[in-house]
Design a protein around this motif. Structure first.
Motif, mmCIF file in Angstrom:
data_model
loop_
_atom_site.group_PDB
_atom_site.id
_atom_site.type_symbol
_atom_site.label_atom_id
_atom_site.label_comp_id
_atom_site.label_asym_id
_atom_site.label_seq_id
_atom_site.Cartn_x
_atom_site.Cartn_y
_atom_site.Cartn_z
ATOM 1 N N GLN A 201 13.110 84.930 78.549
ATOM 2 C CA GLN A 201 13.103 83.488 78.734
ATOM 3 C C GLN A 201 12.319 82.704 77.681
ATOM 4 O OE1 GLN A 201 10.678 81.095 79.786
ATOM 5 N NE2 GLN A 201 12.274 79.515 79.776
ATOM 6 N N PRO A 202 11.165 83.205 77.170
ATOM 7 C CA PRO A 202 10.449 82.422 76.153
ATOM 8 C C PRO A 202 11.272 82.142 74.898
ATOM 9 C CG PRO A 202 9.002 84.090 77.076
ATOM 10 C CD PRO A 202 10.383 84.385 77.589
ATOM 11 N N CYS A 203 12.312 82.943 74.649
ATOM 12 C CA CYS A 203 13.131 82.754 73.444
ATOM 13 C C CYS A 203 14.484 82.121 73.749
ATOM 14 C CB CYS A 203 13.328 84.094 72.737
ATOM 15 S SG CYS A 203 11.833 84.710 71.920
ATOM 16 N N GLN A 204 14.733 81.754 74.995
ATOM 17 C CA GLN A 204 16.010 81.128 75.331
ATOM 18 C C GLN A 204 16.199 79.854 74.509
ATOM 19 O OE1 GLN A 204 17.095 80.809 79.507
ATOM 20 N NE2 GLN A 204 17.975 78.774 79.185
ATOM 21 N N GLY A 205 17.377 79.713 73.940
ATOM 22 C CA GLY A 205 17.689 78.534 73.146
ATOM 23 C C GLY A 205 17.265 78.632 71.700
ATOM 24 N N ALA A 206 16.415 79.591 71.371
ATOM 25 C CA ALA A 206 15.982 79.792 69.983
ATOM 26 C C ALA A 206 16.726 80.977 69.370
ATOM 27 C CB ALA A 206 14.482 80.017 69.917
ATOM 28 N N ALA A 207 16.770 82.091 70.104
ATOM 29 C CA ALA A 207 17.627 83.228 69.780
ATOM 30 C C ALA A 207 18.601 83.385 70.942
ATOM 31 C CB ALA A 207 16.805 84.497 69.590
ATOM 32 N N TYR A 208 19.734 84.022 70.690
ATOM 33 C CA TYR A 208 20.687 84.246 71.781
ATOM 34 C C TYR A 208 20.078 85.227 72.781
ATOM 35 C CZ TYR A 208 24.851 81.766 70.137
ATOM 36 O OH TYR A 208 25.759 80.791 69.781
ATOM 37 N N THR A 209 19.890 84.778 74.007
ATOM 38 C CA THR A 209 19.353 85.626 75.070
ATOM 39 C C THR A 209 20.399 85.920 76.139
ATOM 40 O OG1 THR A 209 18.500 83.662 76.205
ATOM 41 C CG2 THR A 209 16.995 84.815 74.707
ATOM 42 N N PHE A 210 21.540 85.261 76.050
ATOM 43 C CA PHE A 210 22.735 85.558 76.847
ATOM 44 C C PHE A 210 23.915 85.068 76.018
ATOM 45 C CE2 PHE A 210 20.864 81.580 78.306
ATOM 46 C CZ PHE A 210 21.924 80.680 78.240
ATOM 47 N N PRO A 211 25.150 85.489 76.308
ATOM 48 C CA PRO A 211 26.267 85.249 75.393
ATOM 49 C C PRO A 211 26.524 83.796 75.003
ATOM 50 C CG PRO A 211 26.856 86.951 76.949
ATOM 51 C CD PRO A 211 25.517 86.421 77.402
ATOM 52 N N SER A 212 26.263 82.834 75.897
ATOM 53 C CA SER A 212 26.554 81.437 75.584
ATOM 54 C C SER A 212 25.292 80.618 75.337
ATOM 55 C CB SER A 212 27.377 80.807 76.727
ATOM 56 O OG SER A 212 28.651 81.412 76.813
ATOM 57 N N ASP A 213 24.265 81.248 74.822
ATOM 58 C CA ASP A 213 23.000 80.562 74.531
ATOM 59 C C ASP A 213 23.132 79.807 73.204
ATOM 60 O OD1 ASP A 213 20.390 79.771 74.669
ATOM 61 O OD2 ASP A 213 19.512 81.773 74.574
ATOM 62 N N HIS A 214 24.006 78.793 73.185
ATOM 63 C CA HIS A 214 24.481 78.219 71.932
ATOM 64 C C HIS A 214 23.464 77.396 71.151
ATOM 65 C CE1 HIS A 214 28.339 79.768 72.800
ATOM 66 N NE2 HIS A 214 28.641 78.908 73.760
ATOM 67 N N THR A 215 22.368 77.011 71.767
ATOM 68 C CA THR A 215 21.354 76.277 71.016
ATOM 69 C C THR A 215 20.813 77.116 69.872
ATOM 70 O OG1 THR A 215 20.750 75.203 73.091
ATOM 71 C CG2 THR A 215 19.268 74.869 71.249
ATOM 72 N N ALA A 216 20.977 78.425 69.970
ATOM 73 C CA ALA A 216 20.476 79.340 68.946
ATOM 74 C C ALA A 216 21.421 79.478 67.759
ATOM 75 C CB ALA A 216 20.235 80.721 69.559
ATOM 76 N N ASN A 217 22.537 78.779 67.770
ATOM 77 C CA ASN A 217 23.539 78.927 66.718
ATOM 78 C C ASN A 217 23.148 78.114 65.491
ATOM 79 O OD1 ASN A 217 25.888 79.064 65.164
ATOM 80 N ND2 ASN A 217 27.213 79.046 66.963
ATOM 81 N N GLY A 218 23.099 78.774 64.324
ATOM 82 C CA GLY A 218 22.725 78.087 63.089
ATOM 83 C C GLY A 218 23.893 77.607 62.264
ATOM 84 N N PHE A 219 25.090 77.567 62.846
ATOM 85 C CA PHE A 219 26.279 77.145 62.095
ATOM 86 C C PHE A 219 26.131 75.696 61.622
ATOM 87 C CE2 PHE A 219 30.592 75.180 62.175
ATOM 88 C CZ PHE A 219 31.077 75.810 61.030
ATOM 89 N N GLY A 220 26.529 75.453 60.364
ATOM 90 C CA GLY A 220 26.494 74.109 59.807
ATOM 91 C C GLY A 220 25.160 73.703 59.213
ATOM 92 N N LYS A 221 24.194 74.631 59.218
ATOM 93 C CA LYS A 221 22.852 74.291 58.736
ATOM 94 C C LYS A 221 22.474 75.054 57.466
ATOM 95 C CE LYS A 221 21.483 73.612 63.567
ATOM 96 N NZ LYS A 221 20.602 74.066 64.667
ATOM 97 N N CYS A 222 23.425 75.811 56.918
ATOM 98 C CA CYS A 222 23.097 76.679 55.782
ATOM 99 C C CYS A 222 24.108 76.529 54.650
ATOM 100 C CB CYS A 222 23.031 78.132 56.235
ATOM 101 S SG CYS A 222 21.775 78.458 57.491
ATOM 102 N N ASP A 223 24.588 75.303 54.412
ATOM 103 C CA ASP A 223 25.641 75.103 53.425
ATOM 104 C C ASP A 223 25.190 75.345 51.990
ATOM 105 O OD1 ASP A 223 27.407 74.549 55.421
ATOM 106 O OD2 ASP A 223 27.305 72.363 55.207
ATOM 107 N N ALA A 224 23.885 75.422 51.743
ATOM 108 C CA ALA A 224 23.412 75.697 50.387
ATOM 109 C C ALA A 224 23.714 77.123 49.950
ATOM 110 C CB ALA A 224 21.912 75.437 50.287
ATOM 111 N N GLY A 225 24.066 77.994 50.913
ATOM 112 C CA GLY A 225 24.476 79.349 50.554
ATOM 113 C C GLY A 225 23.370 80.373 50.518
ATOM 114 N N ASP A 226 22.164 80.020 50.977
ATOM 115 C CA ASP A 226 21.049 80.963 51.012
ATOM 116 C C ASP A 226 20.405 80.944 52.389
ATOM 117 O OD1 ASP A 226 20.679 81.998 48.169
ATOM 118 O OD2 ASP A 226 20.689 79.832 47.834
ATOM 119 N N ILE A 227 20.229 82.123 52.967
ATOM 120 C CA ILE A 227 19.595 82.264 54.275
ATOM 121 C C ILE A 227 18.373 83.151 54.108
ATOM 122 C CG2 ILE A 227 19.894 83.130 56.636
ATOM 123 C CD1 ILE A 227 22.925 82.625 56.285
#
Length: 277
Positions: A201-227
């Motif tokens: 629970q302390p990581c819910q929403g930051a990392a995926y802790t269940f399959p639809s924990d979508h707040t943890a999704n980084g899509f659209g935030k890394c367009d510069a091409g480096d992670i």
């Protein structure tokens, strides 16, 4: 709120040694809607072309081991996906080391990092393919289980992951193995809508802790091409001086080959024993 750690260590190649991965019968959890499960792009007509201009050939993922101990690392490409450039195999990721991974276009896959090669570890999921319009997507997932804390940033901004050392929170893990504080298997792996199990629970929403924990999704935030991802943090879990068990596995039998710890490494070094690679 999950604390986020941004990697700052210098680039060094990882130590690549250790036994091949076993092939146990295991079903990995899925982060529904995560980096490996993206819908078709819904941007303007020139979205894909603009993304290709921003990220023409490859995506770079830098990973730094700030955990305080050597850790097993392994890689997996989705079916039909190209491999990471150079096709790295499983190995031991040295403490205070960094590795730079080059992901080709159409890549979708997973990087597993933990205290063992056993399935169920913390993982980084990355895609750079046509369903996302060749727009980089990344998430940190504890859906299968948790072994070590991981965070990822893009252009210096945290986008996914949680650096809370969950084994040090005092919350009980319902199912752990193959040793003490090695992996906590996630009981919500197949519970699509959560919420997170109490341990996670302390990581819910930051990392995926269940399959639809979508707040943890980084899509659209890394367009510069480096992670940039960091395995950490440098906390009392890593500073305690306790040498965690790092298990290696026989690729033919899938059984533990040895218990590899910092103490044993020191003993081997004194007597001039060289680990077989």
């Amino acid at each position: 709120m999950a604390l986020i750690l941004t990697p700052t260590l210098a680039i060094r190649p990882p130590v690549r040694r250790g036994s091949p991965l076993p092939s146990p019968s295991y079903t990995y959890g899925t982060t529904a809607g995560g980096a490996l499960d993206l819908p078709e792009p819904t941007g303007p007509p020139d979205f894909a072309q603009r993304a290709q201009e921003l990220n023409p050939d490859q995506l770079t993922v830098k990973i730094t081991n700030s955990f305080g101990f050597d850790l097993p690392i392994s890689y997996n490409s989705n079916s039909g996906s190209p491999t990471i450039i150079g096709n790295p195999g499983p190995g031991i990721f040295g403490r205070a080391r960094s590795t730079n991974l080059a992901l080709p276009r159409n890549f979708a896959g997973t990087i597993f990092i933990g205290r063992t090669y056993e399935p169920g570890n913390s993982k980084i999921e990355v895609s750079f393919d046509s369903p996302s319009g060749y727009r980089p997507a990344v998430d940190v997932s504890y859906v299968d289980g948790y072994g070590v804390p991981i965070t990822c940033s893009c252009s210096g901004v945290p986008v996914t992951g949680c650096n809370i050392p969950l084994f040090s929170t005092g919350r009980a893990c319902k199912n752990q193995g193959p040793g003490d504080r090695v992996i906590c298997y996630n009981p919500k792996k197949t519970v699509n809508d959560g919420p997170a199990d109490d341990f996670f629970q302390p990581c819910q929403g930051a990392a995926y802790t269940f399959p639809s924990d979508h707040t943890a999704n980084g899509f659209g935030k890394c367009d510069a091409g480096d992670i940039q991802c960091c395995v950490g943090p440098t906390t009392r879990e890593a500073r305690s001086g306790r040498s965690p068990e790092v298990w290696q596995w026989d690729g033919d039998t899938g059984r533990p080959l040895l218990r590899r710890t910092r103490i044993w490494e020191a003993i081997w070094a004194i007597f001039g024993i060289v680990e077989k690679t």
